[in-house]
Design an enzyme around this catalytic site. Structure first.
Site, PDB file in Angstrom:
ATOM      1  N   HIS A 102      34.648  35.926  42.472  1.00  0.00           N
ATOM      2  CA  HIS A 102      34.730  34.483  42.213  1.00  0.00           C
ATOM      3  C   HIS A 102      34.357  34.199  40.776  1.00  0.00           C
ATOM      4  CE1 HIS A 102      30.444  33.250  41.923  1.00  0.00           C
ATOM      5  NE2 HIS A 102      30.237  34.325  42.658  1.00  0.00           N
ATOM      6  N   CYS A 103      34.865  33.073  40.271  1.00  0.00           N
ATOM      7  CA  CYS A 103      34.475  32.597  38.943  1.00  0.00           C
ATOM      8  C   CYS A 103      33.728  31.293  39.131  1.00  0.00           C
ATOM      9  CB  CYS A 103      35.698  32.434  38.045  1.00  0.00           C
ATOM     10  SG  CYS A 103      36.914  31.240  38.661  1.00  0.00           S
ATOM     11  N   ALA A 104      33.751  30.413  38.149  1.00  0.00           N
ATOM     12  CA  ALA A 104      32.958  29.189  38.233  1.00  0.00           C
ATOM     13  C   ALA A 104      33.459  28.240  39.317  1.00  0.00           C
ATOM     14  CB  ALA A 104      32.968  28.472  36.878  1.00  0.00           C
ATOM     15  N   ARG A 120      36.579  29.176  41.568  1.00  0.00           N
ATOM     16  CA  ARG A 120      37.578  29.707  42.486  1.00  0.00           C
ATOM     17  C   ARG A 120      37.169  31.049  43.100  1.00  0.00           C
ATOM     18  NH1 ARG A 120      42.846  29.538  38.438  1.00  0.00           N
ATOM     19  NH2 ARG A 120      42.167  27.795  37.166  1.00  0.00           N
TER      20      ARG A 120
END
Length: 465
Positions: A26-28, A30
């Site tokens: 995951h990113c910030a 999504r």
């Protein structure tokens, strides 16, 4: 209301179960999932899951937008359900061959420059705060005048605002080595060699206070303070060279021979070949960028403000990082930032109109937080979760961005930094531009909101969807 654990289970089922997941990170905002079989992914079902703000395939990854904070909790629940996570780097590597050559090249630019951005954000904020503190009106509140400020205080502020750009080649070379599989510390040292005090300072040479060294009568050699492309190319070539040397050197000699040869060969190439050539290329790119931004009558802002979010949905917008870094390095100002801030704010305004106009509780729960996310500078939830899904709100957002960008260009607004926009971006305009910056964003939001409310959305569109 579904729990995060239930939402995680629903997502897993809709992507084809654990057995269809190759890797997940995951990113910030999504979840980023690599799947074995894309046909097994039920996007419609996922988009209907509570808290999901959008889902789509991009560059080989299946991305599910949850928004800041929420994505961390969902990811934790997925791990608890027995799905082991991967690092973002691993997921990126698995999708590295997806997309065309241009998309892959831009993705590489993003991988190199995104880790550097926090340092440049901090530097931009320091510039803004220094501009605020040294304003005559602010000093007058404390009974001071500009001449009362000590040289030592000015020196302290220069340490805060100049260091990142003085050593920018070191940061770029470090990050490039890391991305291309080399030893980051060798990249860092190579970058530091490009700005060593032993070489004529690039800024002094540009100001006419120093002269470049000449080798063979025609090769100019100088430091590369603030340069980006020479350090990027040197880092890319250097990382590949290091791996090639390491394969051919006996393990017992690797610690000594590999870094020695890599640095010796690369600093020679960087100073005598890569630097002179790509410094010219860099100057050409910068001149072209300035020419576009300098179009009269607000035309540049009108164009950029309209197309920026279209470029964002293609995923190749990271290339703008290079332009913004060059602008900040060359003129200590970033006229690109207020224009894209207007385009981002406008998408938030369009999503806000959808949220307030819709009678659907689910739509309100999706659109209103998405608009807030856009006002904080992150448009993915608003674009993919709301505006682009119904298309017309997205178009109204583009028009609002064009209107705000037009004003930003007409007012000749210039940020002191990069990478933060809309509400957080206020910190880059803590000077006489502040009210105009607020006006630009308000106009963007108002135009997009008004057009979306009037022409861009009805609940019938929700029913049809």
């Amino acid at each position: 209301m579904a729990t995060n654990n239930q939402i995680a289970a629903e997502v897993l089922e809709a992507v084809g179960g654990e057995e269809n997941i190759q890797s997940i990170a995951h990113c910030a905002t999504r979840l980023r999932i690599m799947v074995h079989d894309q046909e097994k992914v039920d996007i419609d079902t996922i988009e209907g899951i509570e808290k999901v703000k959008g889902a789509f395939f991009n560059s080989g990854q299946f991305q599910v937008i949850f928004g800041t904070g929420t994505v961390n909790r969902i990811y934790e629940e997925i791990n608890k359900l027995g799905v082991e996570g991967s690092t973002k780097a691993e997921v990126k590597e698995e999708g590295a061959q997806q997309g065309n050559k241009f998309q892959r090249a831009v993705r590489t630019f993003g991988d190199v420059f995104v880790p550097i951005i926090p340092a440049l954000v901090a530097t931009g904020l320091f510039m803004g705060l220094r501009g605020l503190v040294l304003q005559e009106q602010v000093l007058a509140l404390f009974g001071l005048a500009p001449e009362d400020i000590s040289d030592n205080f000015i020196l302290f502020t220069q340490v805060l605002t100049d260091t990142a750009f003085i050593f920018l080649p070191a940061l770029v070379a470090w990050s490039t080595f890391r991305v291309f599989g080399g030893s980051a510390i060798i990249g860092l040292v190579l970058g530091l060699m490009l700005v060593t005090p032993a070489l004529p300072n690039a800024w002094e040479v540009a100001a006419g206070n120093a002269e470049a060294l000449e080798f063979l009568g025609f090769i100019p050699v100088l430091g590369y303070q603030g340069s980006v492309l020479p350090a990027f190319i040197a880092g890319m070539v250097g990382a590949k060279l290091e791996k090639m040397i390491r394969k051919r050197v006996p393990e017992s000699l690797d610690l000594i021979v590999t870094p020695f040869l890599t640095l010796l060969i690369m600093i020679t190439l960087a100073l005598f070949v890569i630097g002179p050539i790509f410094h010219i290329v860099e100057e050409g790119i910068l001149s072209g960028t300035k020419a576009i931004l300098g179009l009269p009558f607000g035309i540049s802002g009108l164009i950029i403000g309209f197309v920026h979010q279209i470029i964002v949905i293609t995923g190749v917008h990271h290339i703008f990082n290079l332009f913004e870094i060059q602008l900040l390095e060359s003129q200590n100002a970033n006229p690109f930032n207020p224009i894209i801030s207007a385009s981002i704010a406008a998408q938030g305004g369009a999503a806000l109109a959808v949220g307030l106009k819709s009678s659907s509780k689910n739509m309100k729960a999706l659109a209103l937080p998405s608009s807030l996310s856009a006002f904080l500078g992150i448009t993915e939830p608003a674009i993919f979760g709301v505006n682009l899904r119904y298309f017309r709100p997205f178009i109204m957002g583009l028009i609002g961005g064009a209107a705000g960008g037009f004003l930003a260009s007409l007012f000749q607004l210039e940020a002191t930094g990069m990478a933060i926009t809309v509400i957080p971006g206020i910190l880059l305009f803590l000077n006489e531009q502040l009210l105009l910056y607020l006006l630009v964003n308000i106009v963007s939001i108002a135009v997009a909101f008004g057009l979306t409310w009037t022409f861009g959305y009805t609940d019938k569109m929700l029913e049809d969807k």
